[in-house]
Motif scaffolding. Structure first.
Motif, PDB file in Angstrom:
ATOM      1  N   ASP A   1      78.212-104.236 -10.474  1.00 44.67           N
ATOM      2  CA  ASP A   1      77.851-103.853  -9.113  1.00 44.67           C
ATOM      3  C   ASP A   1      79.026-103.943  -8.146  1.00 44.67           C
ATOM      4  OD1 ASP A   1      76.763-103.362  -6.665  1.00 44.67           O
ATOM      5  OD2 ASP A   1      75.084-104.748  -6.877  1.00 44.67           O
ATOM      6  N   GLY A   2      79.665-102.793  -7.946  1.00 46.91           N
ATOM      7  CA  GLY A   2      80.765-102.727  -6.979  1.00 46.91           C
ATOM      8  C   GLY A   2      80.331-101.928  -5.750  1.00 46.91           C
ATOM      9  N   SER A   3      79.005-101.867  -5.551  1.00 48.62           N
ATOM     10  CA  SER A   3      78.477-100.973  -4.503  1.00 48.62           C
ATOM     11  C   SER A   3      78.883-101.373  -3.092  1.00 48.62           C
ATOM     12  CB  SER A   3      76.950-100.879  -4.600  1.00 48.62           C
ATOM     13  OG  SER A   3      76.364-102.137  -4.372  1.00 48.62           O
ATOM     14  N   LYS A   4      79.279-102.632  -2.922  1.00 53.52           N
ATOM     15  CA  LYS A   4      79.691-103.044  -1.572  1.00 53.52           C
ATOM     16  C   LYS A   4      81.184-102.801  -1.338  1.00 53.52           C
ATOM     17  CE  LYS A   4      77.254-105.826   1.455  1.00 53.52           C
ATOM     18  NZ  LYS A   4      76.959-107.093   2.110  1.00 53.52           N
ATOM     19  N   LEU A   5      81.888-102.453  -2.421  1.00 58.12           N
ATOM     20  CA  LEU A   5      83.331-102.208  -2.301  1.00 58.12           C
ATOM     21  C   LEU A   5      83.588-100.805  -1.765  1.00 58.12           C
ATOM     22  CD1 LEU A   5      84.362-103.547  -5.841  1.00 58.12           C
ATOM     23  CD2 LEU A   5      84.495-104.805  -3.680  1.00 58.12           C
TER      24      LEU A   5
ATOM     25  N   GLU B   1      88.200 -98.819  -4.642  1.00 57.94           N
ATOM     26  CA  GLU B   1      88.177-100.160  -5.208  1.00 57.94           C
ATOM     27  C   GLU B   1      87.023-100.303  -6.216  1.00 57.94           C
ATOM     28  OE1 GLU B   1      90.523-102.278  -4.854  1.00 57.94           O
ATOM     29  OE2 GLU B   1      89.607-104.085  -5.732  1.00 57.94           O
ATOM     30  N   ASN B   2      85.904 -99.677  -5.883  1.00 56.37           N
ATOM     31  CA  ASN B   2      84.750 -99.676  -6.785  1.00 56.37           C
ATOM     32  C   ASN B   2      85.134 -99.003  -8.109  1.00 56.37           C
ATOM     33  OD1 ASN B   2      82.187 -99.791  -7.893  1.00 56.37           O
ATOM     34  ND2 ASN B   2      81.206 -98.487  -6.379  1.00 56.37           N
TER      35      ASN B   2
ATOM     36  N   THR C   1      85.190-101.147 -11.528  1.00 60.21           N
ATOM     37  CA  THR C   1      84.193-100.738 -12.525  1.00 60.21           C
ATOM     38  C   THR C   1      84.894-100.287 -13.808  1.00 60.21           C
ATOM     39  OG1 THR C   1      82.719-100.054 -10.727  1.00 60.21           O
ATOM     40  CG2 THR C   1      82.169 -99.263 -12.924  1.00 60.21           C
ATOM     41  N   LYS C   2      86.018 -99.620 -13.642  1.00 64.30           N
ATOM     42  CA  LYS C   2      86.798 -99.175 -14.802  1.00 64.30           C
ATOM     43  C   LYS C   2      87.249-100.385 -15.637  1.00 64.30           C
ATOM     44  CE  LYS C   2      90.756 -96.231 -15.782  1.00 64.30           C
ATOM     45  NZ  LYS C   2      91.862 -95.484 -15.189  1.00 64.30           N
ATOM     46  N   GLU C   3      87.671-101.422 -14.942  1.00 65.89           N
ATOM     47  CA  GLU C   3      88.072-102.658 -15.636  1.00 65.89           C
ATOM     48  C   GLU C   3      86.887-103.283 -16.358  1.00 65.89           C
ATOM     49  OE1 GLU C   3      90.490-105.738 -13.530  1.00 65.89           O
ATOM     50  OE2 GLU C   3      90.690-104.150 -12.024  1.00 65.89           O
ATOM     51  N   ALA C   4      85.724-103.278 -15.681  1.00 65.37           N
ATOM     52  CA  ALA C   4      84.512-103.857 -16.271  1.00 65.37           C
ATOM     53  C   ALA C   4      84.156-103.123 -17.571  1.00 65.37           C
ATOM     54  CB  ALA C   4      83.356-103.789 -15.284  1.00 65.37           C
ATOM     55  N   VAL C   5      84.253-101.792 -17.548  1.00 66.56           N
ATOM     56  CA  VAL C   5      83.946-100.982 -18.739  1.00 66.56           C
ATOM     57  C   VAL C   5      84.895-101.371 -19.871  1.00 66.56           C
ATOM     58  CG1 VAL C   5      83.951 -98.631 -19.695  1.00 66.56           C
ATOM     59  CG2 VAL C   5      82.994 -99.046 -17.416  1.00 66.56           C
TER      60      VAL C   5
ATOM     61  N   ASP D   1      79.866 -85.149  -5.473  1.00 64.97           N
ATOM     62  CA  ASP D   1      81.286 -85.047  -5.853  1.00 64.97           C
ATOM     63  C   ASP D   1      81.862 -86.410  -6.192  1.00 64.97           C
ATOM     64  OD1 ASP D   1      81.127 -82.404  -5.410  1.00 64.97           O
ATOM     65  OD2 ASP D   1      82.155 -82.409  -3.467  1.00 64.97           O
ATOM     66  N   GLU D   2      81.505 -87.407  -5.366  1.00 63.26           N
ATOM     67  CA  GLU D   2      81.985 -88.769  -5.643  1.00 63.26           C
ATOM     68  C   GLU D   2      81.384 -89.304  -6.930  1.00 63.26           C
ATOM     69  OE1 GLU D   2      83.310 -90.531  -1.289  1.00 63.26           O
ATOM     70  OE2 GLU D   2      81.541 -91.371  -2.248  1.00 63.26           O
ATOM     71  N   ALA D   3      80.122 -88.965  -7.171  1.00 69.52           N
ATOM     72  CA  ALA D   3      79.454 -89.416  -8.403  1.00 69.52           C
ATOM     73  C   ALA D   3      80.185 -88.864  -9.629  1.00 69.52           C
ATOM     74  CB  ALA D   3      77.995 -88.983  -8.398  1.00 69.52           C
ATOM     75  N   ALA D   4      80.553 -87.584  -9.553  1.00 73.28           N
ATOM     76  CA  ALA D   4      81.259 -86.949 -10.678  1.00 73.28           C
ATOM     77  C   ALA D   4      82.589 -87.651 -10.932  1.00 73.28           C
ATOM     78  CB  ALA D   4      81.482 -85.473 -10.366  1.00 73.28           C
ATOM     79  N   ARG D   5      83.326 -87.910  -9.858  1.00 75.15           N
ATOM     80  CA  ARG D   5      84.639 -88.564 -10.007  1.00 75.15           C
ATOM     81  C   ARG D   5      84.488 -90.001 -10.507  1.00 75.15           C
ATOM     82  NH1 ARG D   5      88.589 -90.140  -5.439  1.00 75.15           N
ATOM     83  NH2 ARG D   5      89.688 -91.445  -6.930  1.00 75.15           N
ATOM     84  N   PHE D   6      83.495 -90.677  -9.971  1.00 73.37           N
ATOM     85  CA  PHE D   6      83.244 -92.075 -10.345  1.00 73.37           C
ATOM     86  C   PHE D   6      82.962 -92.197 -11.850  1.00 73.37           C
ATOM     87  CE2 PHE D   6      80.477 -95.790 -10.902  1.00 73.37           C
ATOM     88  CZ  PHE D   6      81.167 -96.767 -10.193  1.00 73.37           C
ATOM     89  N   VAL D   7      82.094 -91.336 -12.351  1.00 76.30           N
ATOM     90  CA  VAL D   7      81.722 -91.399 -13.777  1.00 76.30           C
ATOM     91  C   VAL D   7      82.923 -91.040 -14.649  1.00 76.30           C
ATOM     92  CG1 VAL D   7      80.279 -90.335 -15.576  1.00 76.30           C
ATOM     93  CG2 VAL D   7      79.260 -90.987 -13.383  1.00 76.30           C
ATOM     94  N   LYS D   8      83.624 -90.008 -14.260  1.00 79.63           N
ATOM     95  CA  LYS D   8      84.770 -89.522 -15.043  1.00 79.63           C
ATOM     96  C   LYS D   8      85.865 -90.595 -15.124  1.00 79.63           C
ATOM     97  CE  LYS D   8      87.668 -85.467 -15.422  1.00 79.63           C
ATOM     98  NZ  LYS D   8      88.773 -85.171 -14.525  1.00 79.63           N
ATOM     99  N   GLU D   9      86.165 -91.215 -13.998  1.00 78.69           N
ATOM    100  CA  GLU D   9      87.284 -92.163 -13.983  1.00 78.69           C
ATOM    101  C   GLU D   9      86.939 -93.545 -14.518  1.00 78.69           C
ATOM    102  OE1 GLU D   9      89.702 -92.183 -10.483  1.00 78.69           O
ATOM    103  OE2 GLU D   9      89.572 -90.006 -10.287  1.00 78.69           O
TER     104      GLU D   9
END
Ligand SMILES: [Zn+2]
Length: 288
Positions: A102-106, A110-111, A115-119, A163-171
């Protein structure tokens, strides 16, 4: 592909949703497991950081694995709302099926970074573990609300943007995404929660290309649930409603049996009350 991912993807194409229930004790866990058995549907058990601390990170894992075997049900364990990378690693080591980072407050960038590190950390420890990311803040904690949570996304301009969702999932490489689409954590005692933005769910689902998870399911109308499932929601979280039922049931049971001290006798009515709520939700989500 993990068994859980296969089940979630199956739900995604069948336009049903897997029920996710937060538990903090044995009777809550039993209520979910027995109802899953009764209806022959898969379920996900969620434990937040606080719930994990109370139950025990390893204990939860062992209990759920043994219940799954004993009852012959598909029951999965999710480390709900995890904020630190240490706790991500801890849950992965304990064999959890999935983790919500949960990085939703970042801030957005930064999120993505965290999140990438968490994965990376989670999958290094357990290859087929699922990681869910959070995009858009919807308040925290499962409680009875008197007002909307401060800072939560409650208007369309704050909802998760496709658009942000697409980038978030991809990265980040997350397997599932929890968007802010009008849903909030917690529920109002005497009124329904705000309506969901079903159009936005559909757009985010299309852009993200992964199954979507709806948090804050308590207090949402049946019509909204069905429309959300149709638009791309494949997992639905219920916590507040179950906590409230647990407390009301316990209060009634204590009042009706002032001299009883056997926990399992006091709890039988509490369990029955929770099973009723869980069954209603699972029937709706699974369309049975
Ligand atoms: Zn949540």
């Amino acid at each position: 592909m993990s068994k859980l991912l296969a089940i979630v993807k199956n739900a995604e194409s069948a336009k049903v949703a897997v029920g996710h229930f937060n538990v903090a004790n044995l009777e809550m866990l039993k209520a979910v497991a027995m109802t899953a058995k009764k209806l022959s549907v898969p379920v996900i058990i969620g434990l937040s950081e606080g719930e994990r601390e109370f139950v025990g990170v390893e204990a939860a894992s062992t209990l759920i694995a043994s219940l799954g075997e004993e009852l012959k049900i598909h029951i999965f364990l999710n480390a709900d709302h995890t904020y630190s990378l240490e706790k991500v690693a801890e849950a992965a080591r304990a064999g959890y099926d999935s983790i919500v980072f949960d990085g939703s407050k970042l801030e957005f960038e930064e999120n993505i970074k965290r999140t990438k590190e968490a994965v990376k950390i989670a999958k290094k420890i357990k290859k087929d573990i699922l990681v869910e990311g959070e995009l858009g803040y919807i308040g925290s904690g499962s409680k009875i609300l008197k007002e909307l949570p401060e800072g939560a996304a409650i208007t369309a301009e704050d909802f998760t943007c496709p658009d942000e969702a697409a980038r978030f999932v991809k990265e980040t490489g997350v397997d599932m995404l929890a968007p802010a689409v009008g849903n909030i954590h917690g529920m109002f005692a005497g009124a329904l929660n705000p309506k969901l933005d079903v159009k936005r769910i559909r757009e985010v689902h299309k852009a993200a290309g992964v199954p979507l998870v709806l948090h804050g399911g308590s207090g949402i109308s049946d019509e909204d649930f069905l429309a959300a499932i149709d638009a791309g929601i494949s997992v639905i979280h219920i916590s507040t409603e179950l906590r409230m039922t647990w407390r009301k049931g316990l209060e009634a049971s204590l009042k009706e049996n002032p001299d009883e001290i056997a926990p399992y006798k006091l709890m039988s009515n509490v369990l029955a009350g929770m099973e009723k709520v869980i069954e209603k939700r699972l029937r709706l989500f699974n369309k049975i």
